[in-house]
Design a protein around this motif. Structure first.
Motif, mmCIF file in Angstrom:
data_model
loop_
_atom_site.group_PDB
_atom_site.id
_atom_site.type_symbol
_atom_site.label_atom_id
_atom_site.label_comp_id
_atom_site.label_asym_id
_atom_site.label_seq_id
_atom_site.Cartn_x
_atom_site.Cartn_y
_atom_site.Cartn_z
ATOM 1 N N SER A 147 -8.583 29.158 -43.736
ATOM 2 C CA SER A 147 -7.375 29.513 -42.993
ATOM 3 C C SER A 147 -7.683 29.427 -41.503
ATOM 4 O O SER A 147 -8.541 30.147 -40.992
ATOM 5 C CB SER A 147 -6.933 30.932 -43.373
ATOM 6 N N PRO B 74 -5.560 33.700 -38.569
ATOM 7 C CA PRO B 74 -5.789 34.819 -39.486
ATOM 8 C C PRO B 74 -4.954 34.646 -40.749
ATOM 9 O O PRO B 74 -3.758 34.363 -40.682
ATOM 10 C CB PRO B 74 -5.351 36.033 -38.659
ATOM 11 N N SER B 75 -5.576 34.815 -41.907
ATOM 12 C CA SER B 75 -4.910 34.491 -43.175
ATOM 13 C C SER B 75 -3.669 35.329 -43.417
ATOM 14 O O SER B 75 -2.716 34.869 -44.044
ATOM 15 C CB SER B 75 -5.880 34.658 -44.345
ATOM 16 N N ASP C 67 -11.760 32.750 -42.926
ATOM 17 C CA ASP C 67 -10.751 32.969 -41.887
ATOM 18 C C ASP C 67 -11.359 32.588 -40.542
ATOM 19 O O ASP C 67 -12.237 33.276 -40.040
ATOM 20 C CB ASP C 67 -10.340 34.444 -41.910
ATOM 21 N N ASN D 49 -2.324 29.463 -42.395
ATOM 22 C CA ASN D 49 -2.506 30.841 -42.866
ATOM 23 C C ASN D 49 -2.002 30.922 -44.301
ATOM 24 O O ASN D 49 -1.592 29.904 -44.875
ATOM 25 C CB ASN D 49 -1.790 31.851 -41.951
#
Length: 364
Positions: free
Chosen positions: A37, A40-41, A57, A9
């Motif tokens: 990522s 979730p970023s 993402d 992330n």
């Protein structure tokens, strides 16, 4: 040249902050860079816009979501990067495996820290290391240690120090306001730590040092901890047991942790081990003299009596003795802080980090 930066992330102040800085710098240098990522970023829309780099993402929902691997390999096939640069645990294992499956021409792995051991991970590393073109470490000491431990040729290991954005200059009036907002009195001597509250960081020794200093009659010293982690409650309990809960401030995670440095008097690194602590570089660039334990490689950043203070050991008593040296001589501490700032601006230069990575990718 198309490069994918692969991360778990993008939130956090250590490795994640380096990846954000590196990615923005690569884009400015003309590299076609995308961040993938896995989880979730964590960045808000405004932060993503400020980053100025495309972020994909994958939205992995916990370790049980194994379907992320197929999504990751498919994403890499679609992007067709020349280089995948993997970071942290997810990048080291799932990320490199997906890059191999997607037939990415070159894989780079930055060694940010020490991963848990075990026979399965040992075997995975042997297989994945063979398919990794280059490893990035931060110091020569780390390069030699990694080469010996992982049986990797030193020629495949690049030393590229982390970069850190220099903080804006702060006036004396702003410093006074910052100190007041944190509840400091004019004579408070503030020790500062910014980072994860975890066993490696050894913050318990800093709390013990405050107790030792207080027992010797020093009521001015105050420890400020900016960060969160698994040891938060245990550290609070230790401060209570030692009778210094009124002298230790737990701020929790602060996205503005580096901006608080100008309010402090000394930066504390009580760690048992480190690679290249970004918070140390940020504090030194902000004009704070550091006091550190003697973890392996500290001498590449802190020279006792020149750019900081080095404790003789890792316990509270040793740390208290080093803090006392800084506390007792304001003139020396100011001179050390100035030299530390000059040194850090050279060591943690963002443009040097970016240029070194561009050259590394081009060579592959």
């Amino acid at each position: 040249m198309r490069v994918v930066q692969l991360v778990p992330n993008l939130v956090g102040g250590g490795a994640e902050a380096v990846v954000r800085l590196l990615s923005s710098g690569l884009a400015a240098a003309g590299v076609d860079v995308t961040i993938v990522s896995v989880y979730p970023s964590g960045l808000a829309e405004a932060e993503l816009e400020q980053l100025g780099v495309p972020v994909i993402d994958l939205g992995r929902q916990g370790r049980g979501d194994r379907g992320y691997f197929r999504r990751l390999a498919g994403t890499l096939r679609e992007l067709r990067p020349d280089v995948v640069h993997a970071h942290l645990h997810t990048g080291q294992y799932g990320g490199r495996a997906a890059a191999l499956l997607a037939r990415v021409p070159a894989i780079v792995l930055t060694i940010h820290g020490v991963e848990p051991g075990g026979p399965i991970r040992w075997l995975a590393d042997r297989v994945l290391n063979a398919g990794t073109a280059r490893f990035v470490v931060f110091t020569e000491a780390q390069r030699l240690r990694f080469a010996a431990e992982e049986h990797v040729s030193p020629a495949r290991i690049a030393v590229i120090p982390n970069g850190a954005a220099p903080p804006p200059a702060v006036s004396s009036a702003t410093r006074t306001e910052l100190r007041a907002s944190l509840g400091f009195t004019p004579d408070t001597f503030a020790l500062y730590f910014a980072g994860r509250l975890a066993p490696q960081k050894n913050q318990g020794a800093a709390i013990e040092a405050v107790a030792s200093l207080r027992a010797s009659g020093n009521e001015r010293v105050r420890l400020v901890l900016a960060g969160d982690g698994p040891l938060a409650e245990e550290l609070r309990a230790r401060a209570d047991r030692l009778g210094v809960s009124d002298r230790v401030d737990f701020l929790g995670f602060r996205s503005d942790a580096s901006a608080l440095a100008p309010a402090m008097d000394l930066f504390v690194v009580p760690s048992l081990w480190e690679r290249m602590p970004l918070a140390l570089g940020e504090a030194m660039m902000a004009g704070l003299a550091p006091v550190t334990t003697p973890w392996d490689g500290y001498e590449e950043f802190v020279h006792d009596g020149e750019t900081g203070y080095v404790a003789t050991g890792f316990d509270g008593a040793a740390l208290a003795a080093a803090i006392r040296r800084a506390y007792d001589d304001d003139a020396q501490r100011a001179a050390i802080a100035t030299r530390a700032q000059t040194t850090a601006r050279a060591q943690f230069d963002v443009s040097a980090m970016v240029n070194a990575h561009v050259a590394l990718y081009a060579s592959l």
